[in-house]
Design an enzyme around this catalytic site. Structure first.
Site, PDB file in Angstrom:
ATOM      1  N   ASP A  60      37.449 -73.639 -33.937  1.00  0.00           N
ATOM      2  CA  ASP A  60      36.757 -74.571 -32.808  1.00  0.00           C
ATOM      3  C   ASP A  60      37.906 -74.792 -31.709  1.00  0.00           C
ATOM      4  OD1 ASP A  60      34.599 -76.972 -32.540  1.00  0.00           O
ATOM      5  OD2 ASP A  60      36.458 -77.721 -32.003  1.00  0.00           O
ATOM      6  N   ILE A  61      37.345 -74.819 -30.548  1.00  0.00           N
ATOM      7  CA  ILE A  61      38.136 -75.139 -29.464  1.00  0.00           C
ATOM      8  C   ILE A  61      38.483 -76.469 -29.320  1.00  0.00           C
ATOM      9  CG2 ILE A  61      38.299 -74.721 -26.818  1.00  0.00           C
ATOM     10  CD1 ILE A  61      36.441 -72.436 -27.055  1.00  0.00           C
ATOM     11  N   GLU A  93      31.175 -74.788 -29.136  1.00  0.00           N
ATOM     12  CA  GLU A  93      32.590 -74.102 -28.828  1.00  0.00           C
ATOM     13  C   GLU A  93      32.954 -73.700 -30.338  1.00  0.00           C
ATOM     14  OE1 GLU A  93      33.359 -78.668 -29.291  1.00  0.00           O
ATOM     15  OE2 GLU A  93      31.780 -77.349 -28.674  1.00  0.00           O
TER      16      GLU A  93
END
Length: 376
Positions: free
Chosen positions: A229-230, A272
């Site tokens: 996950d960003i 994301e």
């Protein structure tokens, strides 16, 4: 009068033969059009030439526009290999053989004396002689002036004008069947592919992971699932706009894809968030791979239309040593996601592991609205 009678008899004979061939073509059409998968269609086209028209063997090459080459995709009859030296034929080379000319000129070629034909697509005349091959016919598979492929067949009998004309009709039907199957395949591919990153999507992940778990259990292989996950991605979108966010997602997808093996899978899970499925990968090896990915991303500068950006990712993963143990796919994803949550809670830009047997409900306390994919 006698000559006229003989001529009429010959015309009637050819007419009866033509009717017979057309009926066979109709049978072939029924077989081909009932097939759904592309490979099944290709094999049926070749097999029908063997079954109904006595071809010793038949083959199909499909045209690849990007590489400008023909690729052998089906072969039926006395020779069924599709991985020989002639499995890929470049069309841009200076020296052009018969198959290349069929493709480039988009006109049929045939010969009733292939054993003596220097331009024969069979390189070994002795092999042709041993197998009693006499004739050859090759047809370009063309739709709206665009090359789809090349269909060829070899026979132990001479080819009459009637057969050649009927085969021309069959080539047209085969082209339509192939293109239809290709379009169906492309539609299926689109339904399983994320349009932005060109990665497989969540729907594909479900099917892939189910099958991969079965194989891993069968052979006792380790399997790792990781969620990536960003960090603070919402801030990127809010500050620079969604087009820049899309650039970041596409760039990250390429980094992830190039950081794992071809046998592994990278999926855009949603937003994301990405999922990695690492085959034959135990906990320690997965830790090394995922830490390398995390460090690589943290050390990069992303060129975007808003300028140069830096970012980090959080990663959570779990591993199964699948020694006959039956594990549900949903369990894998839930535990990996719980590990990702721990990485976020621990300060982000880190890799966290949770065992597959973790009590997920005790590990995380996110609401269903925040994590819809964790619903039981």
């Amino acid at each position: 009068m006698e000559n006229l009678r003989k001529e009429l008899e010959e015309i009637r004979r050819e007419y009866r033969q033509l009717i017979t061939y057309l009926r066979l073509v109709n049978k072939m059409r029924e077989r081909v059009t009932t097939a759904l998968e592309l490979q099944e269609v290709l094999d049926e086209i070749c097999q029908s030439l063997v079954d109904y028209f006595g071809a010793a063997f038949a083959r199909i090459w499909l045209y690849n526009r990007e590489s400008n080459e023909l690729r052998l995709v089906s072969s039926r009859g006395i020779y069924t290999r599709t991985d020989g030296s002639r499995s890929v034929i470049k069309l841009g080379t200076f020296k052009k053989g018969k198959l290349q000319r069929i493709a480039l000129e988009k006109v049929p070629h045939y010969s009733n004396s292939i054993q003596d034909d220097r331009d024969s697509p069979i390189r070994d005349p002795e092999w042709a002689r041993r197998n009693g091959l006499v004739s050859f016919a090759g047809y370009p598979l063309v739709l709206r002036d665009e090359l789809v492929g090349v269909m060829v067949f070899f026979s132990r009998n001479r080819l009459s004008e009637t057969i050649l004309e009927v085969m021309s009709l069959y080539a047209s039907l085969a082209t339509l069947a192939i293109r239809d199957a290709q379009l169906i395949t492309e539609q299926k591919e689109l339904a399983l592919t994320d349009p932005l990153t060109k990665l497989k999507n969540r729907r594909y992940l479900g099917m892939y992971l189910e099958e991969t778990l079965k194989v891993s259990r069968r052979y006792g292989d380790s399997l790792t699932v990781a969620m990536v996950d960003i960090d603070h991605f919402k801030k990127i979108n809010d500050t620079y706009g969604h087009p820049v966010g899309d650039e970041v997602l596409a760039s990250l997808a390429e980094i992830l894809r190039s950081s794992v093996r071809e046998s592994d899978l990278v999926v855009r899970y949603g937003g994301e968030e990405f999922t990695l499925v690492l085959q034959r990968t135990n906990r320690e090896r997965a830790k090394n791979v995922l830490e390398r990915i995390r460090e690589d991303i943290a050390g990069r500068v992303f060129d975007t239309q808003a300028g140069k950006l830096s970012l980090t990712v959080s990663i959570g993963y779990t591993t199964c040593d699948c020694n006959g143990e039956k594990v549900r796919m949903t369990r894998f994803l839930r535990v990996a996601d719980a590990a990702l949550y721990r990485a976020k809670e621990g300060g982000r830009n880190r890799v966290e592991f949770l065992p597959l047997e973790t009590d997920i409900d005790g590990e995380i306390h996110r609401s269903e609205e925040e994590t819809p994919h964790l619903r039981p």
